[in-house]
Structures are given as structure tokens and as C-alpha cells.
Design a protein around this motif. Structure first.
Motif, PDB file in Angstrom:
ATOM      1  N   SER A  61      -5.056   5.993  -0.656  1.00  0.00           N
ATOM      2  CA  SER A  61      -4.244   4.785  -0.508  1.00  0.00           C
ATOM      3  C   SER A  61      -4.440   3.911  -1.730  1.00  0.00           C
ATOM      4  O   SER A  61      -5.572   3.655  -2.131  1.00  0.00           O
ATOM      5  N   ALA A  62      -3.330   3.474  -2.305  1.00  0.00           N
ATOM      6  CA  ALA A  62      -3.373   2.613  -3.484  1.00  0.00           C
ATOM      7  C   ALA A  62      -2.676   1.303  -3.154  1.00  0.00           C
ATOM      8  O   ALA A  62      -1.590   1.298  -2.584  1.00  0.00           O
ATOM      9  N   GLU A  63      -3.307   0.207  -3.532  1.00  0.00           N
ATOM     10  CA  GLU A  63      -2.804  -1.124  -3.208  1.00  0.00           C
ATOM     11  C   GLU A  63      -2.383  -1.837  -4.488  1.00  0.00           C
ATOM     12  O   GLU A  63      -3.052  -1.738  -5.511  1.00  0.00           O
ATOM     13  N   GLY A  64      -1.268  -2.542  -4.415  1.00  0.00           N
ATOM     14  CA  GLY A  64      -0.802  -3.315  -5.563  1.00  0.00           C
ATOM     15  C   GLY A  64      -0.064  -4.561  -5.113  1.00  0.00           C
ATOM     16  O   GLY A  64       0.280  -4.705  -3.935  1.00  0.00           O
ATOM     17  N   PHE A  65       0.213  -5.436  -6.060  1.00  0.00           N
ATOM     18  CA  PHE A  65       0.929  -6.674  -5.754  1.00  0.00           C
ATOM     19  C   PHE A  65       2.439  -6.463  -5.750  1.00  0.00           C
ATOM     20  O   PHE A  65       3.195  -7.367  -5.429  1.00  0.00           O
ATOM     21  N   ASP A  66       2.869  -5.263  -6.118  1.00  0.00           N
ATOM     22  CA  ASP A  66       4.283  -4.926  -6.190  1.00  0.00           C
ATOM     23  C   ASP A  66       4.468  -3.553  -5.539  1.00  0.00           C
ATOM     24  O   ASP A  66       3.667  -2.658  -5.796  1.00  0.00           O
ATOM     25  N   PRO A  67       5.494  -3.349  -4.715  1.00  0.00           N
ATOM     26  CA  PRO A  67       5.636  -2.049  -4.047  1.00  0.00           C
ATOM     27  C   PRO A  67       5.855  -0.897  -5.023  1.00  0.00           C
ATOM     28  O   PRO A  67       5.341   0.204  -4.824  1.00  0.00           O
ATOM     29  N   LYS A  68       6.599  -1.141  -6.088  1.00  0.00           N
ATOM     30  CA  LYS A  68       6.839  -0.085  -7.078  1.00  0.00           C
ATOM     31  C   LYS A  68       5.541   0.285  -7.796  1.00  0.00           C
ATOM     32  O   LYS A  68       5.294   1.457  -8.081  1.00  0.00           O
ATOM     33  N   PHE A  69       4.734  -0.721  -8.085  1.00  0.00           N
ATOM     34  CA  PHE A  69       3.451  -0.430  -8.750  1.00  0.00           C
ATOM     35  C   PHE A  69       2.520   0.344  -7.821  1.00  0.00           C
ATOM     36  O   PHE A  69       1.860   1.288  -8.255  1.00  0.00           O
ATOM     37  N   ALA A  70       2.446  -0.033  -6.554  1.00  0.00           N
ATOM     38  CA  ALA A  70       1.581   0.672  -5.605  1.00  0.00           C
ATOM     39  C   ALA A  70       1.984   2.141  -5.509  1.00  0.00           C
ATOM     40  O   ALA A  70       1.128   3.036  -5.520  1.00  0.00           O
ATOM     41  N   LEU A  71       3.283   2.403  -5.456  1.00  0.00           N
ATOM     42  CA  LEU A  71       3.772   3.775  -5.402  1.00  0.00           C
ATOM     43  C   LEU A  71       3.447   4.517  -6.697  1.00  0.00           C
ATOM     44  O   LEU A  71       2.960   5.653  -6.665  1.00  0.00           O
ATOM     45  N   ARG A  72       3.668   3.883  -7.817  1.00  0.00           N
ATOM     46  CA  ARG A  72       3.396   4.536  -9.115  1.00  0.00           C
ATOM     47  C   ARG A  72       1.900   4.807  -9.282  1.00  0.00           C
ATOM     48  O   ARG A  72       1.509   5.865  -9.778  1.00  0.00           O
ATOM     49  N   LEU A  73       1.056   3.873  -8.867  1.00  0.00           N
ATOM     50  CA  LEU A  73      -0.390   4.079  -8.942  1.00  0.00           C
ATOM     51  C   LEU A  73      -0.784   5.284  -8.098  1.00  0.00           C
ATOM     52  O   LEU A  73      -1.538   6.148  -8.545  1.00  0.00           O
ATOM     53  N   ASN A  74      -0.250   5.378  -6.896  1.00  0.00           N
ATOM     54  CA  ASN A  74      -0.559   6.511  -6.026  1.00  0.00           C
ATOM     55  C   ASN A  74      -0.076   7.815  -6.652  1.00  0.00           C
ATOM     56  O   ASN A  74      -0.795   8.820  -6.646  1.00  0.00           O
ATOM     57  N   GLN A  75       1.113   7.817  -7.221  1.00  0.00           N
ATOM     58  CA  GLN A  75       1.653   9.023  -7.847  1.00  0.00           C
ATOM     59  C   GLN A  75       0.818   9.451  -9.046  1.00  0.00           C
ATOM     60  O   GLN A  75       0.591  10.647  -9.267  1.00  0.00           O
ATOM     61  N   GLU A  76       0.360   8.496  -9.842  1.00  0.00           N
ATOM     62  CA  GLU A  76      -0.468   8.826 -11.008  1.00  0.00           C
ATOM     63  C   GLU A  76      -1.822   9.382 -10.570  1.00  0.00           C
ATOM     64  O   GLU A  76      -2.359  10.291 -11.202  1.00  0.00           O
ATOM     65  N   VAL A 131       0.846  -1.187   0.000  1.00  0.00           N
ATOM     66  CA  VAL A 131       0.000   0.000   0.000  1.00  0.00           C
ATOM     67  C   VAL A 131       0.883   1.239   0.000  1.00  0.00           C
ATOM     68  O   VAL A 131       1.854   1.316   0.759  1.00  0.00           O
ATOM     69  N   SER A 132       0.526   2.186  -0.831  1.00  0.00           N
ATOM     70  CA  SER A 132       1.162   3.494  -0.852  1.00  0.00           C
ATOM     71  C   SER A 132       0.077   4.512  -0.531  1.00  0.00           C
ATOM     72  O   SER A 132      -0.989   4.499  -1.146  1.00  0.00           O
TER      73      SER A 132
END
Length: 182
Positions: free
Chosen positions: A142-157, A39-40
Motif C-alpha cells: 500500500s502506497a499513500e500520497g497527497f494526490d490520487p495519481k501520485f499514490a497510484l504511480r508510487l505503487n506502480q513504481e 492510498v493505492s
């Protein structure tokens, strides 16, 4: 004595069926099937240029012909983040369908490959949470993903698209006020 023996057998069967079997299934899922989730989170505040602390004719409320406060702007922003428009923009940028599919093993948390638009939106809303604190006027995303980099990128987008949404509204408001002044 026979009734005592049957009672113990029934209690043992209940113990196995109600406690041990579900625990074994859960342990198997967590150890062999479940995929890690990350989660990011970000906190957003919307400020008006030259804000005096009082409600004024600015932001989204001015476009709609009323008085706006930052809280109202944040409510509109929350609706936008949860909207199909935001989902479509994020899907174009990040290929969310593929990212939300996970590794293909975690049938509890991954999105089904054949999910229709409504199911896709519902899944997105489960993985992206938006909470507005009415006391502080802070919006937490809060954005949740299966990968930490993806969760961060989703939150940033999400933050990037949210900023563009607010800036677009402010630009349209300024143009409207300029046209009315002339």
C-alpha cells in the motif's frame, strides 16, 4: 452550598479542558489544515517457473545456498521494498521529497523539508506499508500520497522495481546454475 458551586465550576473546567478544547483543536486541524491522503494497494504473488508446489532449489534461497520457498522470496522482497535502495530508486524516479512535502500546511503528515536520510526513510516506511500473509503467501503493498495519481504511480513504481528485483535474482540464479552445470 459553596462546595457544590465550586464542584460545578471544577466539573465545567474539566469538561472544557478535557473534552471541548481537544475537540475544537481536532476540528480546526481536520477542516483547515489537514490535506487529503490517498492510498493505492496491490497484492503480489511470486511464482517459480515450473513450480510443483514443493520447496525447491530456486529463487533467492538458491543464491544463498539453501532451499527456497515462495514465502522466503516474498520476505526478501518485503525487505527490499522497505530498504534504502528502494527509497533511493523511487526518489530518483518520482522526486519523493517534493511529493511527500505536501502543500506545506499539514504539519502532522507532511515530511519536513529538512529531513535527513534516516528521517526520510522512516517517513517512507510510514507511507508505504508491506504486509505478508503467511497463510496465503500474498504480499500486499500500500502506497499513500497527497494526490490520487501520485499514490497510484508510487505503487506502480514499487511493483515495477520489485519485478526487476525478482527477475534479476532469477537471472543470476540461472547463470549460476548454468555455470555449475558446465
Amino acid at each position: 452550598m459553596l462546595w457544590l458551586k465550586k464542584s460545578r465550576q471544577r466539573n465545567l473546567a474539566l469538561l472544557i479542558g478535557v473534552v471541548l478544547l481537544p475537540m475544537a483543536v481536532m476540528a480546526f486541524y481536520l477542516l483547515a489544515v489537514a490535506q487529503n491522503r490517498y492510498v493505492s494497494a496491490s497484492t503480489v504473488v511470486v511464482k517459480q517457473v515450473g513450480e510443483s508446489g514443493a520447496a525447491s532449489l530456486s529463487g533467492i534461497g538458491a543464491l544463498l545456498g539453501g532451499v527456497s520457498t515462495n514465502a522466503e522470496d516474498l520476505r526478501f522482497l518485503r525487505q527490499y521494498i522497505e530498504s534504502p535502495d528502494m527509497l533511493n530508486a523511487l526518489d530518483k524516479r518520482l522526486n519523493l521529497r517534493r511529493a511527500f512535502a505536501g502543500n506545506g500546511r499539514d504539519w502532522v503528515y507532511q515530511m519536513p523539508a529538512d529531513a535527513n536520510r534516516e528521517e526520510f526513510l522512516a517517513y517512507y516506511r510510514k507511507r508505504v506499508s508491506v504486509n505478508l500473509d503467511d497463510q496465503t503467501n500474498l504480499l500486499t503493498v500500500s502506497a499513500e500520497g497527497f494526490d490520487p495519481k501520485f499514490a497510484l504511480r508510487l505503487n506502480q513504481e514499487i511493483l515495477s522495481l520489485s519485478e526487476a528485483f525478482i527477475n534479476n535474482i532469477s537471472r543470476r540464479l540461472a547463470e549460476q546454475q548454468l555455470a555449475e552445470a558446465q
